[in-house]
Design a protein around this motif. Sequence first.
Motif, PDB file in Angstrom:
ATOM      1  N   VAL A 171       3.445  -6.798  15.463  1.00 17.00           N
ATOM      2  CA  VAL A 171       1.987  -6.698  15.584  1.00 17.00           C
ATOM      3  C   VAL A 171       1.518  -5.303  15.182  1.00 17.00           C
ATOM      4  O   VAL A 171       0.542  -5.147  14.439  1.00 17.00           O
ATOM      5  CB  VAL A 171       1.538  -7.027  17.021  1.00 17.00           C
ATOM      6  CG1 VAL A 171       0.084  -6.641  17.238  1.00 17.00           C
ATOM      7  CG2 VAL A 171       1.722  -8.515  17.301  1.00 17.00           C
ATOM      8  N   SER A 174       1.389  -4.801  11.504  1.00 20.33           N
ATOM      9  CA  SER A 174       0.527  -5.699  10.731  1.00 20.33           C
ATOM     10  C   SER A 174      -0.959  -5.544  11.015  1.00 20.33           C
ATOM     11  O   SER A 174      -1.781  -5.946  10.196  1.00 20.33           O
ATOM     12  CB  SER A 174       0.931  -7.164  10.993  1.00 20.33           C
ATOM     13  OG  SER A 174       2.293  -7.376  10.705  1.00 20.33           O
ATOM     14  N   TYR A 175      -1.316  -4.974  12.177  1.00 21.16           N
ATOM     15  CA  TYR A 175      -2.722  -4.919  12.589  1.00 21.16           C
ATOM     16  C   TYR A 175      -3.069  -3.536  13.115  1.00 21.16           C
ATOM     17  O   TYR A 175      -2.228  -2.869  13.732  1.00 21.16           O
ATOM     18  CB  TYR A 175      -3.004  -5.957  13.674  1.00 21.16           C
ATOM     19  CG  TYR A 175      -2.689  -7.371  13.257  1.00 21.16           C
ATOM     20  CD1 TYR A 175      -3.632  -8.152  12.599  1.00 21.16           C
ATOM     21  CD2 TYR A 175      -1.430  -7.923  13.500  1.00 21.16           C
ATOM     22  CE1 TYR A 175      -3.336  -9.454  12.202  1.00 21.16           C
ATOM     23  CE2 TYR A 175      -1.126  -9.219  13.108  1.00 21.16           C
ATOM     24  CZ  TYR A 175      -2.083  -9.977  12.454  1.00 21.16           C
ATOM     25  OH  TYR A 175      -1.774 -11.254  12.060  1.00 21.16           O
ATOM     26  N   LYS A 181      -3.948  -9.098  20.643  1.00 23.73           N
ATOM     27  CA  LYS A 181      -2.759  -9.674  20.015  1.00 23.73           C
ATOM     28  C   LYS A 181      -1.483  -9.304  20.763  1.00 23.73           C
ATOM     29  O   LYS A 181      -0.448  -9.929  20.592  1.00 23.73           O
ATOM     30  CB  LYS A 181      -2.663  -9.200  18.562  1.00 23.73           C
ATOM     31  CG  LYS A 181      -3.897  -9.534  17.727  1.00 23.73           C
ATOM     32  CD  LYS A 181      -3.845  -8.862  16.373  1.00 23.73           C
ATOM     33  CE  LYS A 181      -5.113  -9.153  15.582  1.00 23.73           C
ATOM     34  NZ  LYS A 181      -6.305  -8.524  16.158  1.00 23.73           N
ATOM     35  N   ILE A 246       0.211 -14.708  13.055  1.00 20.00           N
ATOM     36  CA  ILE A 246       0.798 -13.678  12.189  1.00 20.00           C
ATOM     37  C   ILE A 246       1.334 -14.312  10.918  1.00 20.00           C
ATOM     38  O   ILE A 246       1.128 -13.792   9.809  1.00 20.00           O
ATOM     39  CB  ILE A 246       1.922 -12.930  12.929  1.00 20.00           C
ATOM     40  CG1 ILE A 246       1.353 -12.186  14.141  1.00 20.00           C
ATOM     41  CG2 ILE A 246       2.633 -11.959  11.997  1.00 20.00           C
ATOM     42  CD1 ILE A 246       2.383 -11.471  14.974  1.00 20.00           C
ATOM     43  N   ASP A 249      -1.423 -15.060   8.484  1.00 21.55           N
ATOM     44  CA  ASP A 249      -1.875 -13.860   7.784  1.00 21.55           C
ATOM     45  C   ASP A 249      -0.837 -13.397   6.763  1.00 21.55           C
ATOM     46  O   ASP A 249      -1.196 -12.880   5.697  1.00 21.55           O
ATOM     47  CB  ASP A 249      -2.157 -12.737   8.781  1.00 21.55           C
ATOM     48  CG  ASP A 249      -3.467 -12.952   9.532  1.00 21.55           C
ATOM     49  OD1 ASP A 249      -4.370 -13.612   8.979  1.00 21.55           O
ATOM     50  OD2 ASP A 249      -3.582 -12.472  10.672  1.00 21.55           O
ATOM     51  N   GLU A 250       0.433 -13.562   7.090  1.00 25.45           N
ATOM     52  CA  GLU A 250       1.487 -13.157   6.159  1.00 25.45           C
ATOM     53  C   GLU A 250       1.446 -13.975   4.878  1.00 25.45           C
ATOM     54  O   GLU A 250       1.710 -13.458   3.782  1.00 25.45           O
ATOM     55  CB  GLU A 250       2.863 -13.300   6.826  1.00 25.45           C
ATOM     56  CG  GLU A 250       3.165 -12.218   7.850  1.00 25.45           C
ATOM     57  CD  GLU A 250       4.492 -12.419   8.540  1.00 25.45           C
ATOM     58  OE1 GLU A 250       4.934 -11.467   9.216  1.00 25.45           O
ATOM     59  OE2 GLU A 250       5.089 -13.505   8.403  1.00 25.45           O
ATOM     60  N   LYS A 286      -6.488  -5.469   8.955  1.00 24.72           N
ATOM     61  CA  LYS A 286      -5.152  -6.047   8.884  1.00 24.72           C
ATOM     62  C   LYS A 286      -4.452  -5.563   7.633  1.00 24.72           C
ATOM     63  O   LYS A 286      -5.099  -5.151   6.660  1.00 24.72           O
ATOM     64  CB  LYS A 286      -5.227  -7.584   8.870  1.00 24.72           C
ATOM     65  CG  LYS A 286      -5.856  -8.183  10.107  1.00 24.72           C
ATOM     66  CD  LYS A 286      -5.881  -9.700  10.048  1.00 24.72           C
ATOM     67  CE  LYS A 286      -6.946 -10.193   9.067  1.00 24.72           C
ATOM     68  NZ  LYS A 286      -7.133 -11.658   9.166  1.00 24.72           N
TER      69      LYS A 286
END
Length: 374
Positions: A171, A174-175, A181, A246, A249-250, A286
Motif C-alpha cells: 500500500v 502504491s498510494y 487502505k 490494489i 489499480d495495478e 496513486k
Amino acid sequence: MPMFVCLFWSTMLALQVITERKTRARVHIFIFMLAATVLYFGHSVFFNHNTKMLPLTDTLYSTANLMVYPLYFFYICALTTRRSHHHLRYMLLIPGVVGGMLMGGCYMMMSEEETHQFIELYLYHGVRVGGVGLVAMQVLIHDLCKLLFAFLILPVLFLGRRHIIEYEQLVNDSYADVEKKSLTIIHYMLIAFIITSVMSFAMNVIGREQFNDSQQLLAIPSTIFSCLLFSIGYIGYRQDFDIEDIEADEQKADEQVTNQPIISELQKRIEQLMEEEQLFRQPNLKIVDLVQKLGTNRSYIYQAINRGMGLSFAEYINRMRIEYASQLILQHPDMPVSTIGEQAGFNSSTSFYRNFKQYKGMGPKEYQSSMKDK
C-alpha cells in the motif's frame, strides 16, 4: 452472548454480500462469523445442560473450534494476498474435519449408557475414563482436539501478521494516502486475537466443566469474547479496501512499454513532474497517475522511487506535501492550518497532523507559532 453477537454479524455480513459488492474478504469474514456462531451455540447447549443435543452440538463445537482460527487467517489472506497464492493453506481445515468425523463417528457407535457416562463424567466433571472402550476413545479424541487447537494457533497468528506487514508495504509503495487502505486496525485485532488465543488455550486445558456451576466466573470470558467478536464483525463489515482494489489499480498501471527506461533518467522525470505540475498536491494520488503521465509502467516507477530514492511512494509524496505546507506557513503565517493541509494535498486533517509531526518533529500549529515568534 457471544453466540448472538456472532449470529448478528453473520446476518449483517450475509446481507452485505448479497446486496452490495461481493469480495473474497467479505465472504471469508462471513464464513468465520458463521463458524463462530456454531461454536458458541455448542457452548450454549453445554452450559444449559441440554444433554440430549450434546452428542451433535459437541461434535459441531469441536469441529468449529479447530476451524475458527484458520478461517480468520483465510480472511486476512483474502484481504492481503493475491488469489493465485491461495493453495495449501486450506490444509489447515483438515484437523477440524477429521476431528469432527472421528468424534461424531464415536458418538454414533456409543450406546445411550456410554454416551450418558461420557457426558456426565468427562464433559461436566472432567473425569478421564481409562480403558479400551468407546468412552475412553472419545476422551482420547477430545484430548487430541485440544492439543491440535494449540498447534493451530501459532502458524495462524504468525503467518497472518506477516501477510499484513507485506500488504502494508505494498500500500505504501502504491498510494500517497493510505489511511482508508491500511489494515492497522486488523493488525491490532490480530494482537487481541493472540491474547484471547492464550485465554482459549487456557480454557481448553482447564476444561469447560470448571465454569459449569459458576455463572459469575463464566461471565468474564463471555464478555471478553463478545467484545472481541463484535469488534471483528464491525471492522469486517466496514472494511472497503483490500488486495482486490490494489490489483484493479495495478492492471491500469501495467501498460506495456517497448524499451526499459534508465532508472536515473526516470527519477529525474518524476522529480521534474512533481516540481512543474505539483502533482503531489492531488488528493488520493496513486502510482497509476504517474504511470499515465510518464507513459511507463508501475514496476519502473517503483524502481525509480523505492530503489533510486530509498523511499516508498507514500513517503516520497508526503515528504513533498509537508515541505510545501512548511513554505505556505512561512509565506502565509495567518492561514488556517486546515486550509494549509488541504492545499498541500492531504485529504484529512488527521493525516496532515500525523505526517507533519513525523517529518518536522512537531505539529503544524506548533510550527506555525514558532515561525511567528522568529
